[in-house]
Structure formats: C-alpha cells, structure tokens
Design a protein around this motif. Sequence first.
Motif, PDB file in Angstrom:
ATOM      1  N   VAL A   4       3.124 -18.816  42.274  1.00  0.00           N
ATOM      2  CA  VAL A   4       2.327 -18.878  41.044  1.00  0.00           C
ATOM      3  C   VAL A   4       1.922 -17.502  40.531  1.00  0.00           C
ATOM      4  N   ALA A   5       1.847 -16.524  41.413  1.00  0.00           N
ATOM      5  CA  ALA A   5       1.430 -15.188  41.007  1.00  0.00           C
ATOM      6  C   ALA A   5       2.585 -14.340  40.484  1.00  0.00           C
ATOM      7  N   ASP A   6       3.804 -14.866  40.563  1.00  0.00           N
ATOM      8  CA  ASP A   6       4.978 -14.140  40.111  1.00  0.00           C
ATOM      9  C   ASP A   6       5.410 -14.663  38.736  1.00  0.00           C
ATOM     10  N   GLU A   7       5.499 -13.774  37.771  1.00  0.00           N
ATOM     11  CA  GLU A   7       5.784 -14.176  36.387  1.00  0.00           C
ATOM     12  C   GLU A   7       7.122 -14.892  36.251  1.00  0.00           C
ATOM     13  N   LYS A   8       8.186 -14.308  36.797  1.00  0.00           N
ATOM     14  CA  LYS A   8       9.513 -14.910  36.662  1.00  0.00           C
ATOM     15  C   LYS A   8       9.601 -16.241  37.383  1.00  0.00           C
ATOM     16  N   SER A   9       9.023 -16.330  38.563  1.00  0.00           N
ATOM     17  CA  SER A   9       9.046 -17.569  39.333  1.00  0.00           C
ATOM     18  C   SER A   9       8.360 -18.694  38.575  1.00  0.00           C
ATOM     19  N   ALA A  10       7.189 -18.408  38.016  1.00  0.00           N
ATOM     20  CA  ALA A  10       6.460 -19.432  37.257  1.00  0.00           C
ATOM     21  C   ALA A  10       7.195 -19.798  35.973  1.00  0.00           C
ATOM     22  N   GLU A  11       7.763 -18.824  35.304  1.00  0.00           N
ATOM     23  CA  GLU A  11       8.541 -19.102  34.091  1.00  0.00           C
ATOM     24  C   GLU A  11       9.698 -20.052  34.398  1.00  0.00           C
ATOM     25  N   ASP A  12      10.390 -19.779  35.494  1.00  0.00           N
ATOM     26  CA  ASP A  12      11.522 -20.626  35.873  1.00  0.00           C
ATOM     27  C   ASP A  12      11.060 -22.048  36.190  1.00  0.00           C
ATOM     28  N   GLY A  13       9.907 -22.172  36.848  1.00  0.00           N
ATOM     29  CA  GLY A  13       9.385 -23.498  37.174  1.00  0.00           C
ATOM     30  C   GLY A  13       9.028 -24.295  35.935  1.00  0.00           C
ATOM     31  N   VAL A  14       8.405 -23.653  34.971  1.00  0.00           N
ATOM     32  CA  VAL A  14       8.050 -24.331  33.720  1.00  0.00           C
ATOM     33  C   VAL A  14       9.312 -24.741  32.970  1.00  0.00           C
ATOM     34  N   ALA A  15      10.298 -23.848  32.923  1.00  0.00           N
ATOM     35  CA  ALA A  15      11.554 -24.167  32.241  1.00  0.00           C
ATOM     36  C   ALA A  15      12.263 -25.347  32.912  1.00  0.00           C
ATOM     37  N   LYS A  16      12.242 -25.379  34.246  1.00  0.00           N
ATOM     38  CA  LYS A  16      12.862 -26.481  34.980  1.00  0.00           C
ATOM     39  C   LYS A  16      12.149 -27.795  34.682  1.00  0.00           C
ATOM     40  N   THR A  17      10.831 -27.738  34.546  1.00  0.00           N
ATOM     41  CA  THR A  17      10.050 -28.937  34.229  1.00  0.00           C
ATOM     42  C   THR A  17      10.438 -29.489  32.862  1.00  0.00           C
ATOM     43  N   SER A  67      -4.849 -12.387  43.682  1.00  0.00           N
ATOM     44  CA  SER A  67      -3.542 -12.582  43.056  1.00  0.00           C
ATOM     45  C   SER A  67      -3.123 -14.048  43.044  1.00  0.00           C
ATOM     46  N   VAL A  68      -3.237 -14.711  44.179  1.00  0.00           N
ATOM     47  CA  VAL A  68      -2.815 -16.111  44.258  1.00  0.00           C
ATOM     48  C   VAL A  68      -3.786 -17.025  43.520  1.00  0.00           C
ATOM     49  N   ASN A  69      -5.072 -16.913  43.833  1.00  0.00           N
ATOM     50  CA  ASN A  69      -6.046 -17.870  43.318  1.00  0.00           C
ATOM     51  C   ASN A  69      -6.368 -17.677  41.838  1.00  0.00           C
ATOM     52  N   LEU A  70      -6.634 -16.451  41.444  1.00  0.00           N
ATOM     53  CA  LEU A  70      -7.063 -16.189  40.066  1.00  0.00           C
ATOM     54  C   LEU A  70      -5.895 -15.837  39.154  1.00  0.00           C
ATOM     55  N   VAL A  71      -5.121 -14.824  39.531  1.00  0.00           N
ATOM     56  CA  VAL A  71      -3.989 -14.434  38.688  1.00  0.00           C
ATOM     57  C   VAL A  71      -2.961 -15.568  38.624  1.00  0.00           C
ATOM     58  N   GLY A  72      -2.737 -16.247  39.741  1.00  0.00           N
ATOM     59  CA  GLY A  72      -1.798 -17.366  39.753  1.00  0.00           C
ATOM     60  C   GLY A  72      -2.224 -18.484  38.822  1.00  0.00           C
ATOM     61  N   THR A  73      -3.509 -18.807  38.827  1.00  0.00           N
ATOM     62  CA  THR A  73      -4.029 -19.835  37.925  1.00  0.00           C
ATOM     63  C   THR A  73      -3.832 -19.426  36.471  1.00  0.00           C
ATOM     64  N   PHE A  74      -4.165 -18.182  36.155  1.00  0.00           N
ATOM     65  CA  PHE A  74      -3.994 -17.696  34.789  1.00  0.00           C
ATOM     66  C   PHE A  74      -2.520 -17.674  34.389  1.00  0.00           C
ATOM     67  N   ASN A  75      -1.671 -17.236  35.294  1.00  0.00           N
ATOM     68  CA  ASN A  75      -0.248 -17.118  35.002  1.00  0.00           C
ATOM     69  C   ASN A  75       0.366 -18.460  34.610  1.00  0.00           C
ATOM     70  N   VAL A  76       0.145 -19.483  35.438  1.00  0.00           N
ATOM     71  CA  VAL A  76       0.729 -20.796  35.150  1.00  0.00           C
ATOM     72  C   VAL A  76       0.077 -21.420  33.918  1.00  0.00           C
ATOM     73  N   THR A  77      -1.216 -21.191  33.747  1.00  0.00           N
ATOM     74  CA  THR A  77      -1.909 -21.724  32.561  1.00  0.00           C
ATOM     75  C   THR A  77      -1.279 -21.192  31.282  1.00  0.00           C
ATOM     76  N   SER A 118     -12.470 -14.846  43.563  1.00  0.00           N
ATOM     77  CA  SER A 118     -11.321 -15.476  42.902  1.00  0.00           C
ATOM     78  C   SER A 118     -11.722 -16.773  42.213  1.00  0.00           C
ATOM     79  N   LYS A 119     -12.563 -17.563  42.870  1.00  0.00           N
ATOM     80  CA  LYS A 119     -12.967 -18.849  42.307  1.00  0.00           C
ATOM     81  C   LYS A 119     -13.997 -18.675  41.187  1.00  0.00           C
ATOM     82  N   ALA A 120     -14.867 -17.659  41.312  1.00  0.00           N
ATOM     83  CA  ALA A 120     -15.804 -17.368  40.221  1.00  0.00           C
ATOM     84  C   ALA A 120     -15.049 -16.920  38.978  1.00  0.00           C
ATOM     85  N   GLY A 121     -13.934 -16.223  39.176  1.00  0.00           N
ATOM     86  CA  GLY A 121     -13.112 -15.822  38.047  1.00  0.00           C
ATOM     87  C   GLY A 121     -12.535 -17.014  37.310  1.00  0.00           C
ATOM     88  N   ILE A 122     -12.141 -18.035  38.059  1.00  0.00           N
ATOM     89  CA  ILE A 122     -11.616 -19.256  37.440  1.00  0.00           C
ATOM     90  C   ILE A 122     -12.707 -19.935  36.616  1.00  0.00           C
TER      91      ILE A 122
END
Length: 255
Positions: free
Chosen positions: A60-73, A112-122, A164-168
């Motif tokens: 979730v914290a990787d831009e290309k990985s998340a992009e590919d997952g959304v495209a696959k969906t 990176s995982v909890n906050l940036v990952g949440t923002f990235n996929v969102t 990380s959770k307060a950031g969310i």
Amino acid sequence: MKIKDHVSIVTGGASGLGEATVRAIVEAGGKAAIFDLADQRGAELAKELGDAAIYCHVDVADEKSAEDGVAKTVEAFGAVHSVVNCAGIGIAAKVVGKKGPMPLDQFSKVISVNLVGTFNVTRLAAVRMIENAPNEEGERGVVINTASVAAFEGQIGQAAYSASKAGIVGMTLPIAREFADHGIRVVTIAPGLFETPMFASLPEKARESLKAQLPFPSRFGRPAEFAMMVKCILSIPVLNGETIRLDSAMRMQAR
C-alpha cells in the motif's frame, strides 16, 4: 450506498479486520478486491469466495504497486465504489530505550505503511470513484479508513503507531470536505482491542491486562463487528467526515 453489486477495495484484506470486511461485502452481494502481501492467504480467500473476489499483491505504501492493484480491480469488476483501508503494522518501542534511541527507520516504516499507505490507496481509488455515475443520493463512492483508540490515548511504546493513526484521524475531515464536491464520503473507524493477528501474538498476561481495561463488553472486539460497522457506514449517506470509536467504552492507560 447499496452493497449489492458494489465494488470495494479492502487493504489488509487477507486477514483480521480486512478479511471480515471482505466476507461481509461479498455476503451482502458486493465484490471485493483483496489488497495484501500475504499471497497464500489472499489467494485462498479469493478462491473460496469465487467470482465475487480477486486477490492483488499490493504494497500500500508503494505508488506503482497500488496503482496496479486499482487497475486490476477496475479490469476485473469495471469500477471502484469504495475502499476500506485496513492494512497496518505496529512496532512497539520506546523513543529512548535501554539500547538508546528508537531507530528512525522503525518509526518511518510504521508511518509509511499505516498513514502514507492509507493516503496512497485513498487517492488512487478516489480517481476511479469520481468516474462513477452518482446514485439517487448523489453518491459516487465511500472511503473508510482504520485508525485506533491509540490515536487518542497512545500508550508508552506506541509513539510511532499512535502518530500514524492520529494522522489518519486528522486527514479524515479535510479529505471529506474536498471529496464532497464529487459525492464521495470519508469516514474513519477507530477500533479498540480486537481479535486480530496483531493482538493474538501478545503474551496471555498482556492480553488479560488489556482486557481488564474494557468496561463493557469486557472482551476483545470481533472482526465481524468491525465489518458490521463498515456495512453501516456504506449504507448511511449522511455519515461523513467522522471518526467512530469501537472500543467498549475503553480509555487506554499509560501502560
């Protein structure tokens, strides 16, 4: 938003709160894309649920990985109507411990995982939601994020996790306000103590100590109860820009 024929991305969907959410969405007639790094568990769950689910290996914290997952969906189901961000990690460490200061890379990893990952996929899922035709309420999509009661009452050793959770929690209202023009709602759930793999790994003495802090019911929450809240949020159009605690009236102690 009706769940039948609804397409949802669920991060951390191979286990715990995410798995329960995937199952609840499919049981209600929706479709789910399971984003996770646990390939075997994710693939098995998708196979069990049949045509209503797919598994996507996503960091979730990787831009290309998340992009590919959304495209696959979108390729599999034609749209994205919601995203439920459950992916998260926890590293317990004091800021200054017996061996010196907490390694900076540990703090950065949790953020990176909890906050940036949440923002990235969102952000990536929202681009697809904006393309949806609005329903009778004007809704095009829903974003549901997972924070924690630690965002409000973090314990000693939880500096990274709490931050990380307060950031969310902190980005919930600003994003809800921004997405309002597009008919996309944003809601955060802040669970207390739930029966997840993270808590299952704790020593029994620690589990009992935590359980004693729960007024009622005096037990850990069940993942299915988290999934029930997800379904409620999806179904109630006026629920927006809010953080909802699921915690048995718990207020965490310092230790």
